[in-house]
Motif scaffolding. Structure first.
Motif, mmCIF file in Angstrom:
data_model
loop_
_atom_site.group_PDB
_atom_site.id
_atom_site.type_symbol
_atom_site.label_atom_id
_atom_site.label_comp_id
_atom_site.label_asym_id
_atom_site.label_seq_id
_atom_site.Cartn_x
_atom_site.Cartn_y
_atom_site.Cartn_z
ATOM 1 N N UNK A 102 21.039 40.779 185.697
ATOM 2 C CA UNK A 102 20.921 39.965 184.485
ATOM 3 C C UNK A 102 20.592 40.864 183.296
ATOM 4 N N UNK A 103 19.678 41.805 183.509
ATOM 5 C CA UNK A 103 19.266 42.662 182.396
ATOM 6 C C UNK A 103 20.433 43.539 181.921
ATOM 7 N N UNK A 104 21.204 44.085 182.875
ATOM 8 C CA UNK A 104 22.368 44.903 182.486
ATOM 9 C C UNK A 104 23.388 44.096 181.706
ATOM 10 N N UNK A 105 23.624 42.878 182.201
ATOM 11 C CA UNK A 105 24.605 42.016 181.528
ATOM 12 C C UNK A 105 24.122 41.688 180.102
ATOM 13 N N UNK A 106 22.844 41.377 179.971
ATOM 14 C CA UNK A 106 22.296 41.061 178.650
ATOM 15 C C UNK A 106 22.439 42.259 177.710
ATOM 16 N N UNK A 107 22.161 43.449 178.259
ATOM 17 C CA UNK A 107 22.267 44.671 177.454
ATOM 18 C C UNK A 107 23.688 44.825 176.910
ATOM 19 N N UNK A 108 24.681 44.618 177.799
ATOM 20 C CA UNK A 108 26.083 44.765 177.387
ATOM 21 C C UNK A 108 26.467 43.717 176.345
ATOM 22 N N UNK B 162 24.655 32.908 179.404
ATOM 23 C CA UNK B 162 24.553 33.935 180.449
ATOM 24 C C UNK B 162 24.122 33.249 181.740
ATOM 25 N N UNK B 163 25.032 33.200 182.711
ATOM 26 C CA UNK B 163 24.757 32.522 183.979
ATOM 27 C C UNK B 163 24.525 33.554 185.078
ATOM 28 N N UNK B 164 23.334 33.512 185.689
ATOM 29 C CA UNK B 164 23.056 34.501 186.739
ATOM 30 C C UNK B 164 23.977 34.298 187.941
ATOM 31 N N UNK C 201 20.633 33.504 172.863
ATOM 32 C CA UNK C 201 21.076 33.602 174.259
ATOM 33 C C UNK C 201 20.509 32.438 175.045
ATOM 34 N N UNK C 202 21.373 31.817 175.849
ATOM 35 C CA UNK C 202 20.906 30.775 176.760
ATOM 36 C C UNK C 202 21.063 31.295 178.182
ATOM 37 N N UNK C 203 19.957 31.398 178.876
ATOM 38 C CA UNK C 203 19.972 31.896 180.252
ATOM 39 C C UNK C 203 20.073 30.706 181.197
ATOM 40 N N UNK C 204 21.088 30.716 182.022
ATOM 41 C CA UNK C 204 21.333 29.606 182.953
ATOM 42 C C UNK C 204 21.190 30.160 184.376
ATOM 43 N N UNK C 205 20.165 29.693 185.089
ATOM 44 C CA UNK C 205 19.972 30.131 186.481
ATOM 45 C C UNK C 205 18.949 31.238 186.641
ATOM 46 N N UNK C 206 18.319 31.648 185.575
ATOM 47 C CA UNK C 206 17.280 32.669 185.626
ATOM 48 C C UNK C 206 16.200 32.306 184.609
ATOM 49 N N UNK D 289 27.545 25.734 178.431
ATOM 50 C CA UNK D 289 28.862 26.061 177.842
ATOM 51 C C UNK D 289 29.017 25.383 176.481
ATOM 52 N N UNK D 290 28.603 24.110 176.391
ATOM 53 C CA UNK D 290 28.747 23.412 175.099
ATOM 54 C C UNK D 290 27.817 24.045 174.056
ATOM 55 N N UNK D 291 26.617 24.416 174.496
ATOM 56 C CA UNK D 291 25.663 25.018 173.563
ATOM 57 C C UNK D 291 26.226 26.342 173.022
ATOM 58 N N UNK D 292 26.937 27.070 173.898
ATOM 59 C CA UNK D 292 27.588 28.311 173.436
ATOM 60 C C UNK D 292 28.637 27.988 172.367
ATOM 61 N N UNK D 293 29.476 26.979 172.666
ATOM 62 C CA UNK D 293 30.556 26.635 171.720
ATOM 63 C C UNK D 293 30.022 26.124 170.386
ATOM 64 N N UNK D 294 28.994 25.263 170.456
ATOM 65 C CA UNK D 294 28.595 24.555 169.238
ATOM 66 C C UNK D 294 27.427 25.189 168.501
ATOM 67 N N UNK D 295 26.555 25.860 169.230
ATOM 68 C CA UNK D 295 25.357 26.388 168.561
ATOM 69 C C UNK D 295 25.357 27.908 168.502
#
Ligand code: AMP
Length: 210
Positions: free
Chosen positions: A77-83, A38-40, A94-99, A27-33
């Motif tokens: 995960x792939x559908x979510x990434x596509x959207x 994307x959390x599976x 993109x940071x993938x968390x849990x996959x 979450x912090x990496x999303x905010x700051x970087x």
């Protein structure tokens, strides 16, 4: 979706046991970087909440602390990434968390990267000793952010599943020189200050080439 002629989007996965703090750091990496988090686990919980039939069919696995089948989670995960890529064409990364969470899923990464024009720069493992993980998860189970799988019995099962199915990924990616270990002990800021230079270095010099 981004057209295939455009530059690939940098992406990396944050690996680590339940309770290692990867969700918080993501979450912090999303905010700051500007890396989109994307959390599976979130994708799966949202699919259950909107009564998605594929998710409902395997919901009991999650309640017991087991992993859901590789193909089910990969499609989600792939559908979510596509959207996300379609909705945020200027996305920085993109940071993938849990996959990935299993060797089977690790082998799916290449296909996902090709389909979505992502450049996986590497895997980052957030390392925290097991007794601390259990304490953190029990504290979370007792706190406000309670999840149905944060009670002691399920926590112990999730930990077993982690060591059986996910921990082998550390060796899998280390052998390929695609993994960076980061010490996950300390405050949120301390851990972030260790992670940030690693992410920037991966972006400059990806460990994964295809
Ligand atoms: P998390 O929020 O990442 O701890 O995920 C919660 C639960 O969702 C897990 O215990 C699994 O049942 C399911 N899940 C999330 N990600 C995956 C994955 N990559 N592979 C299989 N199951 C997953």
């Amino acid at each position: 979706m981004k057209d295939t002629a455009s530059n690939p989007i940098p992406a990396f996965s944050i690996l680590g046991a339940p309770g290692c703090g990867k969700g918080t750091q993501a979450k912090i990496i999303q905010e700051r970087l500007g890396y989109y988090h994307v959390s599976s686990g979130d994708i799966f919980r949202n699919a259950i909440a909107r009564q998605d039939p594929a998710a409902l069919q395997v919901q009991d696995l999650m309640t017991r602390g087991e992993l859901v089948p590789d193909e089910v989670i990969k499609d989600m995960v792939e559908n979510e990434l596509k959207n996300i890529i379609a909705d945020h064409p200027e996305i920085h990364g993109i940071i993938l968390d849990g996959f990935p969470r299993s060797i089977g899923q690790a082998e799916m990464l290449d296909e996902i990267a090709q389909d979505l024009n992502l450049c996986f720069t590497g895997m980052v493992n957030l390392d925290v000793p097991e007794p601390i993980l259990i304490d953190r998860l029990l504290a979370r189970g007792a706190g406000a952010e309670q999840r149905p799988d944060d009670n002691e019995e399920v926590i112990r099962e999730r930990m077993k599943v982690y060591y059986r199915k996910t921990h082998p990924l550390i060796e899998h990616f280390s052998k390929r020189n695609q993994l960076v270990n980061v010490d996950g002990l300390g405050s949120m800021e301390e851990v972030y200050n260790r992670l940030m230079p690693v992410i920037e270095e991966l972006e400059r010099h990806p460990l994964i080439t295809r």
